[in-house]
Design a protein around this motif. Structure first.
Motif: not given
Ligand code: PLP
Length: 360
Positions: A36, A39-40, A43-44, A48, A245, A248-249, A252, A256
């Protein structure tokens, strides 16, 4: 207490609460958490397509050292664009690792000039990599990332960006900004706990990397470890991963990086207006300033020492950065962290009271 420093910062209660469990570092639950995280972060940066996220245990400097020691080969050369302490540190790291290094130098209040970068690259074809500090936290100055990235790419060299104090707030998009390795850490604009640094690195650059200068700070081996079994090679900071993590939630949920940047701009504007009212002046031209950390001149006619000012603020619950980094007589106040306008209004009221008292 409210931390008004460049990190570690004030974190959200939920982020701190996410760090109260134990985790088995080789257990499936933690492997999923690490996936996670990677991936996060990828993506930020919108990375990718061609990049991978490689976390490293440690503070931000660890990943600067890992990137230089892993990507710059002993027979190539690094050009550091230096207008503050963090650029100077990158030069020291390259020297210590035995990587050929040269630098372009600007005064602390002057942004990096892309034309000078182009000229330096044309003049020295042995330069393979360029290192730019996105926001030089020494002063809070914003360097021109997009133009430098386009310039470096046009000259066919690789760019390493120290985005330590900007990532998560200031925009960066790897689809439109050519960057070989973007470096940041968990405890600045991401508002996570300290303990994790990371590179968002081009997959082909990692594949082509030679022998790293260090076993533990080896980006390629660290990446291969994650690819092999999803695990960290060596003991991970498990609570810091869980806290990051969660942070990061929350990023979002806030909307963002754009929403976070808007909050930091509001923090900065509140701070600057109030500081001007109290008689302080900003060290940088406002046009060059990122809303990350603000540097102020120590007033010439000053009724107290900086130490007394710092201590009086600390006694009221506000920790500013305890000392100057610039050559000039200045002090810094951070605008980032899980804090908002109310906190800055409280800080300004505390300052007004301290200054009033000092005047007697
Ligand atoms: C914070 C920071 C670093 C890393 O510092 P650490 O103390 O190792 O976390 C590197 N570069 C910049 C621009 C920074 O702001």
């Amino acid at each position: 207490v409210i931390l008004l420093t460049p990190g570690p910062l004030t974190t959200a209660r939920e982020t701190r609460a996410a760090m109260t469990s134990d985790w088995g570092s080789r257990d499936a639950a933690f492997i999923a958490l690490t996936a996670d995280l990677r991936r996060c972060l990828l993506a930020l940066a919108h990375g990718e397509a061609n990049h991978v996220c490689v976390p490293i245990q440690g503070s931000g400097t660890y990943v600067v050292e890992a990137a230089i020691g892993s990507l710059v080969k002993p027979d190539s050369k690094l050009l550091v664009l230096e207008n503050g302490r963090y650029g100077a540190r990158a030069v020291t790291i390259a020297q210590r690792l035995g990587r050929p290094v040269t630098s372009l130098h600007w005064p602390e209040a002057t942004p990096v000039n892309p034309q000078a970068v182009r000229a330096a690259l044309k003049a020295d074809p042995t330069i393979s990599h360029v290192l730019l500090i996105h926001c030089e936290t020494t002063t809070g100055i914003l360097n021109p990332l997009q133009v430098v990235a386009d310039t470096v790419a046009a000259e066919g060299r690789a760019l390493i960006v120290d985005a330590m104090s900007s990532f998560g707030a200031l925009p960066v998009d790897l689809r439109t900004t050519p960057i070989t390795a973007l470096l940041a850490s968990s405890n600045k604009c991401l508002e996570g706990p300290p303990g994790i640094a990371f590179a968002i690195a081009a997959r082909d650059a990692l594949e082509e990397a030679g022998i790293a200068a260090s076993v533990s700070l080896d980006l390629k081996a660290q990446w291969q470890g994650f690819e092999k079994n999803g695990q960290w090679r060596f003991t991970p900071p498990v609570q810091a991963v869980a806290g990051t993590v969660k942070a990061l939630e929350l990023l979002e949920a806030e909307g963002g990086p754009a929403a976070r940047l808007a909050r930091y701009r509001d923090n900065f504007a509140t701070l600057l207006a109030g500081m001007k009212r109290l008689g302080f002046s900003l060290y940088l031209d406002e046009a060059d300033q990122a809303p990350i950390i603000a540097t102020f001149h120590v007033p010439k006619a000053w009724d107290l020492t900086f130490e007394a000012f710092y201590d009086a603020l600390a006694a009221r619950g506000y920790l500013i950065y305890p000392g100057k980094l610039t050559g000039a007589d200045t002090f810094r106040i951070g605008c980032i962290g899980a804090i908002g306008r109310r906190d800055f209004e409280g800080l300004l009221a505390a300052m007004a009271e301290i200054l009033e008292k000092a005047r007697g």
